[in-house]
Design a protein around this motif. Structure first.
Motif, PDB file in Angstrom:
ATOM      1  N   ASP A 306     112.597  47.669  48.917  1.00 56.55           N
ATOM      2  CA  ASP A 306     111.529  48.393  47.840  1.00 56.55           C
ATOM      3  C   ASP A 306     112.324  49.038  46.750  1.00 56.55           C
ATOM      4  OD1 ASP A 306     109.610  49.947  47.115  1.00 56.55           O
ATOM      5  OD2 ASP A 306     109.139  50.830  48.896  1.00 56.55           O
ATOM      6  N   LEU A 307     111.766  48.435  45.525  1.00 58.26           N
ATOM      7  CA  LEU A 307     112.485  48.695  44.318  1.00 58.26           C
ATOM      8  C   LEU A 307     112.009  50.294  43.926  1.00 58.26           C
ATOM      9  CD1 LEU A 307     112.459  45.983  41.815  1.00 58.26           C
ATOM     10  CD2 LEU A 307     113.813  46.496  43.784  1.00 58.26           C
ATOM     11  N   MET A 308     110.988  50.938  44.608  1.00 57.29           N
ATOM     12  CA  MET A 308     110.905  52.301  44.648  1.00 57.29           C
ATOM     13  C   MET A 308     111.898  53.312  45.174  1.00 57.29           C
ATOM     14  SD  MET A 308     108.272  52.579  42.669  1.00 57.29           S
ATOM     15  CE  MET A 308     107.710  54.479  42.551  1.00 57.29           C
ATOM     16  N   GLN A 309     112.536  52.666  46.206  1.00 52.55           N
ATOM     17  CA  GLN A 309     113.661  53.268  46.621  1.00 52.55           C
ATOM     18  C   GLN A 309     115.200  52.978  46.358  1.00 52.55           C
ATOM     19  OE1 GLN A 309     112.408  55.742  48.659  1.00 52.55           O
ATOM     20  NE2 GLN A 309     110.513  54.794  48.725  1.00 52.55           N
ATOM     21  N   ALA A 310     115.014  51.928  45.284  1.00 52.99           N
ATOM     22  CA  ALA A 310     116.312  51.494  44.863  1.00 52.99           C
ATOM     23  C   ALA A 310     116.274  51.504  43.220  1.00 52.99           C
ATOM     24  CB  ALA A 310     116.523  49.960  45.337  1.00 52.99           C
ATOM     25  N   PRO A 311     116.331  52.678  42.539  1.00 55.34           N
ATOM     26  CA  PRO A 311     116.358  53.048  41.176  1.00 55.34           C
ATOM     27  C   PRO A 311     117.093  52.119  40.546  1.00 55.34           C
ATOM     28  CG  PRO A 311     117.098  54.994  42.228  1.00 55.34           C
ATOM     29  CD  PRO A 311     116.566  54.087  43.499  1.00 55.34           C
ATOM     30  N   GLU A 312     118.326  51.808  41.036  1.00 57.86           N
ATOM     31  CA  GLU A 312     119.477  51.081  40.218  1.00 57.86           C
ATOM     32  C   GLU A 312     119.090  49.693  40.042  1.00 57.86           C
ATOM     33  OE1 GLU A 312     119.431  52.312  43.377  1.00 57.86           O
ATOM     34  OE2 GLU A 312     120.364  50.623  44.609  1.00 57.86           O
ATOM     35  N   VAL A 313     118.215  49.325  40.886  1.00 58.34           N
ATOM     36  CA  VAL A 313     117.762  47.767  40.863  1.00 58.34           C
ATOM     37  C   VAL A 313     116.714  47.443  39.840  1.00 58.34           C
ATOM     38  CG1 VAL A 313     117.582  45.481  42.146  1.00 58.34           C
ATOM     39  CG2 VAL A 313     118.729  47.590  43.256  1.00 58.34           C
ATOM     40  N   LYS A 314     116.603  46.543  39.131  1.00 52.97           N
ATOM     41  CA  LYS A 314     115.588  46.259  38.330  1.00 52.97           C
ATOM     42  C   LYS A 314     115.412  44.649  37.941  1.00 52.97           C
ATOM     43  CE  LYS A 314     115.695  49.934  34.737  1.00 52.97           C
ATOM     44  NZ  LYS A 314     117.098  50.571  34.579  1.00 52.97           N
ATOM     45  N   ILE A 315     114.236  44.458  37.898  1.00 51.91           N
ATOM     46  CA  ILE A 315     113.831  42.946  37.741  1.00 51.91           C
ATOM     47  C   ILE A 315     114.059  42.492  36.131  1.00 51.91           C
ATOM     48  CG2 ILE A 315     111.802  41.234  37.703  1.00 51.91           C
ATOM     49  CD1 ILE A 315     110.777  42.912  40.164  1.00 51.91           C
TER      50      ILE A 315
END
Ligand SMILES: [Fe+2]
Length: 332
Positions: A306-315
């Motif tokens: 869930d990218l809301m929970q993983a701020p370091e990951v972006k698309i």
């Protein structure tokens, strides 16, 4: 009655006969299998309508309404399972799959405007049958790789009128569904076809179907154009807001789908490959992604992030699944 009226503070009371307008199946949560059955039902209905038209017969309204009821129930009960299915395509049966996709996208968008069952039912009928007039247009014209001749183009442009005529002959179909079919290529800026004088605004259902139709058409491969990846299609849709499409509905559509809609194959910042499962309700750039390949390109045991929970990951952006030979359906 007087006591009830006084207790509720009602201003007036209307007396009439109560009637069941639609039976709503909200007794159980919809599963992925229910969603697949609803989608499959819509595609087979379109196949059946095509077969019946070839022998000059009409489909029964009860059958159409049954299929649409199942689509509405599933969109209301399991929106994201339905949205993950939309985008299924079959090159040879383009119109059948396109019709099912447009019906689901329209219902999902419509359900953000209202959950009124009667409105959604007639929106679903209009959306599913929006291109029914194309079933009588020669496939050689519809699939022609180059530009159409003026005669061929004039023929294609008649499909909203022919479709509206055909559906108006089905007893018990809501008039607004007929209007939607007639108006789905009219544009928000009052251009489009068929032309109308004086210019008048499209019905809300027609404006909803126009957004869904544009998105599905842009992301489909046709004989005359390549499929666009989803983030490119969303950007083009955003540009059409206020011109061909209703800007308020385009904004709602971005909120519904996110910038990277369900089924998109995306590359993440470190180079991993993933498939978008569902958008975040609060940030269109940060959906839930199923990661299927490591930065090395090697396929791996899928992991949901869930990218809301993983701020370091972006698309970084969407990629064409065919380039990497990815079968999206095998992962969702
Ligand atoms: Fe159309």
């Amino acid at each position: 009655l007087e006591q009830v009226v006084a207790a509720l503070g009602l201003q007036h009371v209307e007396i009439g006969t109560a009637a069941v307008i639609e039976r709503v199946d909200r007794t159980r949560a919809k599963t992925v299998e229910d969603a697949q059955a609803a989608y499959g039902g819509a595609v087979s209905l379109m196949r059946e309508i095509d077969r019946l038209l070839q022998v000059n017969r009409h489909v029964s309204t009860t059958r159409v309404k049954g299929v649409v009821r199942s689509l509405v129930d599933n969109v209301l009960g399991n929106r994201y399972a339905m949205l993950q299915l939309t985008g299924l395509r079959n090159y040879d049966e383009y119109t059948f799959y396109h019709s099912a996709n447009v019906a689901i996208l329209s219902l999902a968008l419509g359900s953000m405007v209202t959950t009124d069952y009667r409105f959604l039912s007639s929106l679903g009928v209009g959306a599913l049958l929006h291109d029914i007039g194309k079933l009588s247009v020669d496939l050689d014209i519809l699939n022609k790789p180059g530009a159409l001749s003026p005669d061929e183009w004039a023929n294609v442009r008649l499909h909203p009128v022919h479709g509206a005529e055909m559906v108006s002959l089905l007893p018990g179909v809501d008039k607004s569904a007929v209007v939607t079919i007639l108006e789905h290529h009219m544009r928000f800026d009052a251009t489009g076809y068929p032309s109308r004088t004086p210019p008048r605004r499209q019905h809300l259902a027609s404006r909803i179907v126009a957004v869904a139709d544009s998105y599905d058409a842009m992301t489909s491969r046709r004989s005359y154009s390549a499929a666009r990846v989803q983030d490119e299609a969303m950007a083009m849709l955003a540009k059409s807001g206020g011109n061909s499409l209703d800007p308020a509905l385009v904004r709602l559509f971005v909120r519904l789908m996110g910038v990277y809609p369900p089924r998109s194959v995306v590359r993440l910042t470190a180079g991993e490959i993933g498939i978008v499962l569902e958008p975040s309700p609060s940030d269109p750039l940060r959906p839930v992604v199923r990661v299927i390949a490591a930065p090395s390109g090697d396929f791996m045991e899928p992991v949901d992030i869930d990218l809301m929970q993983a701020p370091e990951v972006k698309i970084r952006g969407c990629i064409d699944p065919q380039l990497l030979n990815i079968d999206v359906d095998a992962y969702i």
